[in-house]
Design a protein around this motif. Structure first.
Motif, short mmCIF file in Angstrom:
data_model
loop_
_atom_site.label_atom_id
_atom_site.label_comp_id
_atom_site.label_asym_id
_atom_site.label_seq_id
_atom_site.Cartn_x
_atom_site.Cartn_y
_atom_site.Cartn_z
N UNK A 191 -18.48 -23.56 0.75
CA UNK A 191 -19.42 -23.27 2.20
C UNK A 191 -19.96 -21.40 2.90
N UNK A 192 -19.08 -20.57 2.13
CA UNK A 192 -19.24 -19.11 2.72
C UNK A 192 -20.13 -19.12 2.70
N UNK A 193 -21.43 -18.50 3.74
CA UNK A 193 -22.72 -18.11 4.06
C UNK A 193 -23.13 -16.76 2.89
N UNK A 194 -24.35 -16.76 2.25
CA UNK A 194 -24.53 -15.60 1.74
C UNK A 194 -24.79 -14.52 2.65
N UNK A 195 -24.61 -13.49 2.28
CA UNK A 195 -25.29 -12.25 3.29
C UNK A 195 -23.80 -12.12 4.31
N UNK A 196 -22.97 -12.53 4.42
CA UNK A 196 -21.66 -13.06 5.37
C UNK A 196 -20.71 -11.93 4.88
N UNK A 197 -20.09 -10.73 5.76
CA UNK A 197 -18.91 -10.11 5.10
C UNK A 197 -17.90 -10.81 5.15
N UNK A 198 -17.16 -11.17 4.36
CA UNK A 198 -15.84 -11.54 4.50
C UNK A 198 -14.66 -11.21 3.86
N UNK A 199 -13.96 -10.62 4.05
CA UNK A 199 -12.17 -9.32 4.57
C UNK A 199 -11.34 -10.27 4.31
N UNK A 200 -10.32 -10.06 3.27
CA UNK A 200 -9.45 -10.93 2.99
C UNK A 200 -8.38 -10.14 3.04
N UNK A 201 -6.68 -9.77 3.60
CA UNK A 201 -6.68 -8.90 3.34
C UNK A 201 -4.98 -9.73 2.87
N UNK A 202 -4.13 -9.00 1.76
CA UNK A 202 -3.07 -10.20 1.20
C UNK A 202 -1.75 -9.32 1.17
N UNK A 203 -1.03 -9.74 1.98
CA UNK A 203 0.21 -8.77 2.83
C UNK A 203 1.45 -9.34 1.75
N UNK A 204 2.71 -7.52 1.99
CA UNK A 204 3.34 -8.49 1.02
C UNK A 204 5.01 -9.38 2.02
#
Length: 204
Positions: A191-204
């Motif tokens: 359900x992620x909205x269109x046009x909305x910034x999605x940030x994902x940082x994956x850490x060790x």
């Protein structure tokens, strides 16, 4: 009678002590950092005529990813990260037979859910030339803004109905093949909205 109760109490005590003393065996594997030969990359829908925008940077102990899904809500849109254990198609899979937990250390904003997808080689189904024919194990994972440390039991991942339908696979072929994991994928939730910034940082 009192003597019988005493003996039972002693036996119960011994059982508890032995149980506590047993070594605790837990099998888990971190998706990141990358092992030898593995790669991480980002994908979007541009090659299929989409307009999603992705920014991606991979460092030794941090993978930075952000995406804005195309603004046309009538058109399907997608983006995500892929940790590929066998990028050259040499069947150098990870054996997760004894893995019971996936640990994820994430920094998130712009979404309240991610999709975690584990792709396994299935000798009855998989065509090495068709990445979509790997068996899909899926889990929708709720997240909150900021740091998320997720311990996900492997047993919670499931094979979605659409995987069987798309490939024409009989649902009786339901073994999950933990011993042959090809890649792990993280994407925005359904359900992620269109046009909305999605940030994902994956850490060790």
């Amino acid at each position: 009678m009192k003597k019988s109760y005493t003996i039972l109490a002693i036996i119960a005590f011994i059982v508890i002590v032995v149980y506590i003393a047993l070594p605790k065996k837990q099998f888990a594997e971190n998706v990141f950092p990358l092992g030898e030969g593995a790669t991480v990359s980002a994908y979007d829908d541009n090659s299929d005529g989409g307009s999603s925008v992705v920014q991606f940077k991979a460092l030794d102990s941090l993978t930075q990813f952000q995406c804005v899904l195309g603004e046309n809500e009538k058109k399907s849109a997608w983006c995500g990260l892929v940790f590929d254990f066998d990028p050259k198609g040499e069947k150098k899979f990870h054996n997760w037979t004894n893995v019971d937990t996936l640990h994820l250390d994430l920094e998130v904003s712009g979404t309240d859910e991610i999709n975690l997808k584990v792709w396994a080689y299935d000798p009855d189904v998989t065509d090495m030339a068709n990445p979509g024919s790997y068996r899909l194990l899926l889990k929708e994972v709720p997240v909150k803004p900021g740091r998320n440390k997720v311990d996900l039991p492997f047993e919670q991942l499931y094979v979605p109905d659409f995987w069987y339908d798309n490939l024409g696979v009989k649902r009786s072929l339901n073994r999950r093949h933990h011993e042959s994991i090809a890649r792990v994928e993280i994407s925005a939730g359904w359900k992620q909205p269109h046009g909305k910034n999605f940030v994902l940082n994956v850490r060790a």
